[in-house]
Design a protein around this motif. Structure first.
Motif, mmCIF file in Angstrom:
data_model
loop_
_atom_site.group_PDB
_atom_site.id
_atom_site.type_symbol
_atom_site.label_atom_id
_atom_site.label_comp_id
_atom_site.label_asym_id
_atom_site.label_seq_id
_atom_site.Cartn_x
_atom_site.Cartn_y
_atom_site.Cartn_z
ATOM 1 N N LEU A 420 0.786 -1.241 0.000
ATOM 2 C CA LEU A 420 0.000 0.000 0.000
ATOM 3 C C LEU A 420 0.815 1.287 0.000
ATOM 4 C CD1 LEU A 420 -2.842 -0.824 2.573
ATOM 5 C CD2 LEU A 420 -3.118 -0.468 0.115
ATOM 6 N N TYR A 421 1.991 1.256 0.600
ATOM 7 C CA TYR A 421 2.661 2.544 0.790
ATOM 8 C C TYR A 421 3.489 2.952 -0.430
ATOM 9 C CZ TYR A 421 7.458 0.823 1.765
ATOM 10 O OH TYR A 421 8.709 0.290 1.668
ATOM 11 N N THR A 423 5.364 6.163 0.040
ATOM 12 C CA THR A 423 6.414 7.000 0.628
ATOM 13 C C THR A 423 6.599 6.636 2.098
ATOM 14 O OG1 THR A 423 4.808 8.634 1.379
ATOM 15 C CG2 THR A 423 5.754 8.975 -0.810
ATOM 16 N N THR A 424 7.706 7.081 2.673
ATOM 17 C CA THR A 424 7.922 6.871 4.112
ATOM 18 C C THR A 424 6.855 7.606 4.919
ATOM 19 O OG1 THR A 424 10.276 6.674 3.675
ATOM 20 C CG2 THR A 424 9.651 7.067 5.965
ATOM 21 N N GLU A 425 6.339 8.726 4.367
ATOM 22 C CA GLU A 425 5.270 9.451 5.053
ATOM 23 C C GLU A 425 4.043 8.545 5.220
ATOM 24 O OE1 GLU A 425 7.254 10.650 2.821
ATOM 25 O OE2 GLU A 425 8.026 12.557 3.568
ATOM 26 N N ASP A 426 3.741 7.756 4.182
ATOM 27 C CA ASP A 426 2.616 6.804 4.285
ATOM 28 C C ASP A 426 2.849 5.828 5.438
ATOM 29 O OD1 ASP A 426 1.478 7.908 2.018
ATOM 30 O OD2 ASP A 426 2.244 6.351 0.658
ATOM 31 N N VAL A 427 4.081 5.350 5.533
ATOM 32 C CA VAL A 427 4.402 4.369 6.583
ATOM 33 C C VAL A 427 4.236 5.006 7.960
ATOM 34 C CG1 VAL A 427 6.143 2.782 7.492
ATOM 35 C CG2 VAL A 427 6.043 3.241 5.029
ATOM 36 N N LEU A 428 4.677 6.250 8.079
ATOM 37 C CA LEU A 428 4.545 6.953 9.359
ATOM 38 C C LEU A 428 3.064 7.136 9.729
ATOM 39 C CD1 LEU A 428 7.397 9.526 8.780
ATOM 40 C CD2 LEU A 428 7.334 7.868 10.656
ATOM 41 N N GLU A 439 -7.049 2.362 5.704
ATOM 42 C CA GLU A 439 -8.236 2.632 4.885
ATOM 43 C C GLU A 439 -7.974 3.761 3.902
ATOM 44 O OE1 GLU A 439 -11.689 3.099 7.451
ATOM 45 O OE2 GLU A 439 -11.215 1.130 8.329
ATOM 46 N N PHE A 440 -7.298 4.791 4.374
ATOM 47 C CA PHE A 440 -6.974 5.917 3.493
ATOM 48 C C PHE A 440 -6.103 5.444 2.327
ATOM 49 C CE2 PHE A 440 -3.897 9.090 2.133
ATOM 50 C CZ PHE A 440 -4.741 10.093 1.677
ATOM 51 N N LEU A 441 -5.094 4.645 2.627
ATOM 52 C CA LEU A 441 -4.170 4.195 1.580
ATOM 53 C C LEU A 441 -4.863 3.225 0.609
ATOM 54 C CD1 LEU A 441 -0.946 3.664 3.753
ATOM 55 C CD2 LEU A 441 -1.411 5.568 2.195
#
Ligand code: CO
Length: 457
Positions: A420-421, A423-428, A439-441
């Motif tokens: 799903l991710y 970027t690292t921001e997604d992971v954070l 859910e957002f991702l």
């Protein structure tokens, strides 16, 4: 004395306090350039509950909100609120998460990071202070203001000296409950000014009815910066009104120099935004009712309304006064923690349990047990052996920095959402708020498939 500087809170605490953090980025857009031109010291725009609310309720990427705001606010400093080792959540995160999160917040545009710990346990602030300094942002350390036999002026002065030696660039008196009374504010600021040259900022809430008076007395004592919210998102459980404070100081030696015409244009737009939330019922006019009982029981306004709804759900609204009286007792048992997230929830729930069960500590939330075991940090006052035994029996109490016991988390999280991710921001986002972020991702991925395959609608 120099001009009073103003930090505008409507884009973070203002709407968090009044409309459960529901303001969208597009509602902010029309006033961002105006805010940039109005002469503010800083705009508080991120952190607190804004991150969670973006993902959970608004289907917005909080990182994108920050980048968008930064694009439109070119000169004025952007500020965020960070709960130290709790980042923006309710538990302690490992150091790798604190490091990466704080670094990226600064990279995407945050100039001032306001760091606090609910217990004023400096060990929970050390890591984030270190990262903010390393990344070259302004490190503001906040002290959580509470009153008790241990929360003396000497206690706070000692705390401020320690924060200064760790590298604080300014100090914020964070009165989340709105219980700092005017003459105490005057004395407090006066005493702080004697021991440090760091700029002092006052953050308070109008809940109990004393906030504007305290702001004025703090200004008379030489406070440097004041947190206010533009009129439609001010007062009640929010901050004092920006325009009013600016007008009060106009023509005095501490005038702000702000542009009142621009402020009134900002207010015109925000009034429409607020009225929309009033019409939809998200804004409950009750948040504007003054609650002086806050001073009596030292309970923040937000906590009062939470308790009310907890009791309503249990069909025990008639127990409200009993619970209010129980709260200071639980707080004393637990070593006088300041009633701020997450301690306000713990103390409130324990008080409700104690009253509803008809027997104290018959039922104990697991967070309260972990707190007594030391996993949130050191209580301001020691917990007696008797209370400790009742709550955790013979379980061990840790004495080291709680985060020292945590394994790094980022790599594991990356594996968990490798599909799903991007970027690292997604992971954070996922580490902080796993379910809403996932859910957002997922939504985002689904929508990008749809677009790629030429779906319409
Ligand atoms: Co606040």
């Amino acid at each position: 004395m120099s001009r009073v500087k103003i930090t505008e809170t409507s884009l973070r605490d203002g709407h968090q306090s009044l409309i459960a953090t529901r303001m969208t980025t597009s509602e902010m857009l029309p006033v961002l350039e105006k805010m940039d031109d109005a002469g503010y010291h800083a705009l508080e725009v991120w952190g607190g509950a804004t991150f969670d609310a973006c993902l959970r309720f608004l289907n917005e990427d909080p990182w994108q909100r920050l980048r968008t705001i930064r694009e439109h606010v070119k000169h004025t400093k952007l500020q965020m609120l960070l709960r130290g080792q709790n980042i923006l959540g309710y538990r302690h995160y490992a150091d790798d998460v604190v490091d990466e999160f704080t670094k990226r917040a600064i990279y995407h545009g945050i100039d001032i990071v306001r760091i606090f710990d609910a217990l004023n346990d400096i060990r929970n602030m050390e890591k984030s202070i270190e990262v903010v300094k390393r990344e070259g942002a302004h490190c503001q350390c906040a002290i959580s203001y509470a009153t008790s036999k241990v929360h003396t002026i000497e206690y706070y002065l000692e705390l401020i000296k320690n924060l200064e030696s760790l590298g604080a660039d300014s100090i914020c008196i964070k009165d989340m409950s709105g219980i700092l009374k005017p003459y105490d504010a005057f004395k407090f600021v006066t005493e702080i000014k004697k021991i440090t040259k760091l700029p002092i900022e006052l953050h308070n809430h109008c809940t109990s009815g004393v906030a504007e008076m305290s702001v004025l007395k703090a200004i008379e004592a030489g406070v440097d910066i004041i947190d206010t919210a533009i009129s439609p998102f001010s007062s009640g459980t929010s901050q004092p009104c920006t325009e009013t404070i600016v007008e009060v100081l106009a023509g005095t030696e501490r005038e702000t120099g702000m542009d009142v015409k621009i402020l009134s244009e900002i207010a015109d737009h925000m009034k429409k935004v607020r009225d929309g939330y009033l019409a939809s019922g998200v804004l409950n006019p009750k948040v504007f009712f003054i609650e002086p009982k806050t001073l009596l029981y030292q309970v923040p306004g937000g906590m009062l309304s939470n308790l009310m709804s907890q009791l309503k759900a249990l069909n025990a609204e008639n127990k409200f006064e009993d619970v209010l009286k129980e709260i200071p007792k639980v707080r004393e048992d637990l070593g006088f923690p300041p009633l701020v997230t997450p301690l306000s929830q713990m103390v409130g729930t324990q008080a409700v349990f104690n009253v509803i069960m008809g027997e104290r500590y018959k039922m104990i939330p697991k967070e309260v047990k972990k707190y007594v075991q030391g996993y949130y940090g050191k209580p301001p006052a020691p917990i007696t052996d008797e209370i400790r035994k009742i709550i955790i029996g013979d379980d061990e109490v840790i004495t080291q920095r709680p985060a020292d016991l945590l394994e790094n988390e980022l790599e594991k999280a990356k594996e968990e959402i490798s599909e799903l991710y991007e970027t690292t921001e997604d992971v954070l986002s996922y580490v902080l708020f796993p379910q809403p972020a996932k859910e957002f991702l997922e939504n985002r991925k689904f929508n990008s498939y749809k677009n790629a395959e030429g779906f319409i609608g």
